[in-house]
Enzyme design. Structure first.
Site, PDB file in Angstrom:
ATOM      1  N   ASP A  67       0.816  -1.210   0.000  1.00 31.12           N
ATOM      2  CA  ASP A  67       0.000   0.000   0.000  1.00 31.12           C
ATOM      3  C   ASP A  67       0.852   1.263   0.000  1.00 31.12           C
ATOM      4  O   ASP A  67       2.062   1.212   0.250  1.00 31.12           O
ATOM      5  CB  ASP A  67      -0.970   0.007   1.198  1.00 31.12           C
ATOM      6  CG  ASP A  67      -0.336  -0.552   2.469  1.00 31.12           C
ATOM      7  OD1 ASP A  67       0.897  -0.476   2.597  1.00 31.12           O
ATOM      8  OD2 ASP A  67      -1.081  -1.070   3.309  1.00 31.12           O
ATOM      9  N   ASN A 136      -7.888  -2.901  13.956  1.00 30.34           N
ATOM     10  CA  ASN A 136      -9.266  -3.196  13.538  1.00 30.34           C
ATOM     11  C   ASN A 136      -9.329  -4.404  12.605  1.00 30.34           C
ATOM     12  O   ASN A 136     -10.345  -4.638  11.965  1.00 30.34           O
ATOM     13  CB  ASN A 136      -9.871  -1.970  12.842  1.00 30.34           C
ATOM     14  CG  ASN A 136      -9.101  -1.575  11.589  1.00 30.34           C
ATOM     15  OD1 ASN A 136      -8.127  -2.226  11.223  1.00 30.34           O
ATOM     16  ND2 ASN A 136      -9.547  -0.525  10.917  1.00 30.34           N
ATOM     17  N   HIS A 138      -7.446  -4.859   9.872  1.00 36.33           N
ATOM     18  CA  HIS A 138      -7.132  -4.635   8.455  1.00 36.33           C
ATOM     19  C   HIS A 138      -5.846  -5.361   8.058  1.00 36.33           C
ATOM     20  O   HIS A 138      -4.963  -5.580   8.887  1.00 36.33           O
ATOM     21  CB  HIS A 138      -7.085  -3.140   8.088  1.00 36.33           C
ATOM     22  CG  HIS A 138      -5.913  -2.370   8.576  1.00 36.33           C
ATOM     23  ND1 HIS A 138      -5.987  -1.042   8.941  1.00 36.33           N
ATOM     24  CD2 HIS A 138      -4.601  -2.700   8.743  1.00 36.33           C
ATOM     25  CE1 HIS A 138      -4.802  -0.609   9.300  1.00 36.33           C
ATOM     26  NE2 HIS A 138      -3.938  -1.589   9.188  1.00 36.33           N
ATOM     27  N   GLU A 143      -9.726  -1.972   5.031  1.00 33.26           N
ATOM     28  CA  GLU A 143     -10.395  -1.667   6.294  1.00 33.26           C
ATOM     29  C   GLU A 143     -11.676  -2.500   6.408  1.00 33.26           C
ATOM     30  O   GLU A 143     -12.189  -2.996   5.400  1.00 33.26           O
ATOM     31  CB  GLU A 143     -10.747  -0.168   6.328  1.00 33.26           C
ATOM     32  CG  GLU A 143      -9.555   0.774   6.173  1.00 33.26           C
ATOM     33  CD  GLU A 143      -8.661   0.847   7.410  1.00 33.26           C
ATOM     34  OE1 GLU A 143      -8.625  -0.109   8.207  1.00 33.26           O
ATOM     35  OE2 GLU A 143      -7.982   1.881   7.567  1.00 33.26           O
TER      36      GLU A 143
HETATM   37  C1  F6R Z   1       1.327  -1.459   6.029  1.00 31.94           C
HETATM   38  C2  F6R Z   1       0.120  -2.263   6.121  1.00 31.94           C
HETATM   39  C3  F6R Z   1      -0.708  -2.286   7.365  1.00 31.94           C
HETATM   40  C4  F6R Z   1       0.125  -2.559   8.616  1.00 31.94           C
HETATM   41  C5  F6R Z   1      -0.761  -2.510   9.862  1.00 31.94           C
HETATM   42  C6  F6R Z   1       0.028  -2.738  11.124  1.00 31.94           C
HETATM   43  O1  F6R Z   1       1.918  -1.606   4.771  1.00 31.94           O
HETATM   44  O2  F6R Z   1      -0.221  -2.899   5.178  1.00 31.94           O
HETATM   45  O3  F6R Z   1      -1.702  -3.266   7.253  1.00 31.94           O
HETATM   46  O4  F6R Z   1       0.738  -3.817   8.512  1.00 31.94           O
HETATM   47  O5  F6R Z   1      -1.389  -1.277   9.933  1.00 31.94           O
HETATM   48  O6  F6R Z   1       0.926  -1.694  11.309  1.00 31.94           O
HETATM   49  P1  F6R Z   1       2.047  -1.773  12.437  1.00 31.94           P
HETATM   50  O7  F6R Z   1       2.957  -2.874  12.052  1.00 31.94           O
HETATM   51  O8  F6R Z   1       2.732  -0.423  12.386  1.00 31.94           O
HETATM   52  O9  F6R Z   1       1.360  -2.023  13.726  1.00 31.94           O
END
Ligand code: F6R
Length: 240
Positions: A67, A136, A138, A143
């Site tokens: 992303d 959440n 994701h 989301e």
């Molecule tokens: C980032 C991504 C998100 C993160 C998720 C957890 O490229 O795809 O899904 O993996 O938000 O983020 P952290 O590891 O910072 O807790």
């Protein structure tokens, strides 16, 4: 879904990096899907060490990141492109001509998304997809919603995601929109490795592993993938 629980983040990083390193030893031209955020950073550090100390060669590896924020130039220090350059690519000898990002700083998001999916397919699909998970539930920036997405698309980030990611921005305000690979893209990966640490992920991990398969917890779809390994510390595994 296979679950592995570790005492420390370093142990998780060693286990995950060992799988990635074996993959590139066996298939130097592997296609890897990468995530940003805090969860994979220790693993990326292990890959850098393997490159520097043991000659691990990433120069033929093709990469697709999950992303990217909209409205940030790639050169912006907050972009996920900059993050990956700093945390991995620059220090581990990746070839930038094989590095792929959803370039979100263009108005024509739809053709960027279509081209991304076509390019993943042209490269033969993703051999190993690395994932984190949002509080959440994701994965990527898929989301909670009413249906599972398929290909890459533009998403409005959930308030909990904006709050969680505010720490990376001096203003405390991440962009509201991002481009993300869809659930269909993630599920098409041959193998998936998901890392989660900390108490703040415990609810999401329980919903992913034990809950219904529902787009309200996007990560729950991983229950239906044939080759997923989840790497947890004790805090994130607390509710299992
Ligand atoms: C980032 C991504 C998100 C993160 C998720 C957890 O490229 O795809 O899904 O993996 O938000 O983020 P952290 O590891 O910072 O807790």
């Amino acid at each position: 879904m296979q679950i592995q629980v570790f005492d420390t983040e370093q142990q998780i990083a060693s286990a995950v990096s060992a799988i990635l390193l074996k993959q590139i030893r066996e298939k130097p031209q592997s296609v890897l899907g990468f995530a940003t955020g805090s969860s994979p950073v220790a693993t990326y550090q292990k890959l850098i060490e393997a490159h520097e100390n043991d000659g691990a060669d990433f120069s033929k590896v093709t990469t697709f990141n999950l992303d990217e924020y909209c409205d940030l130039a790639q050169s912006d220090p907050h972009s996920y492109y900059s993050f990956m350059r700093e945390q991995l690519f620059e220090k581990a000898g990746f070839d930038y001509s094989r590095v792929h990002f959803l370039t979100a700083d263009t108005a024509d998001h739809e053709s960027v998304c279509r081209a991304y999916r076509a390019e993943i397919e042209r490269c033969g699909g993703i051999d190993i997809q690395l994932l984190g998970i949002g509080r959440n539930g994701h994965i990527g920036f898929n989301e909670p919603s009413d249906r599972f997405s398929d290909g890459p698309f533009m998403v409005e980030l959930a308030p909990s995601t904006l709050e969680a990611n505010a720490r990376f921005f001096e203003t405390g305000k991440p962009p509201r929109y991002a481009l993300t690979m869809g659930i269909g893209d993630i599920m098409a990966a041959k193998k998936i490795l998901l890392i989660a640490t900390g108490e703040s992920k415990a609810n999401a991990i329980r919903a992913m592993v034990k809950g219904d398969v529902t787009p309200q917890c996007p990560a729950s779809v991983l229950q239906t993938h044939p080759d997923v390994t989840v790497f947890l510390d004790r805090a994130s595994a607390r509710l299992l």
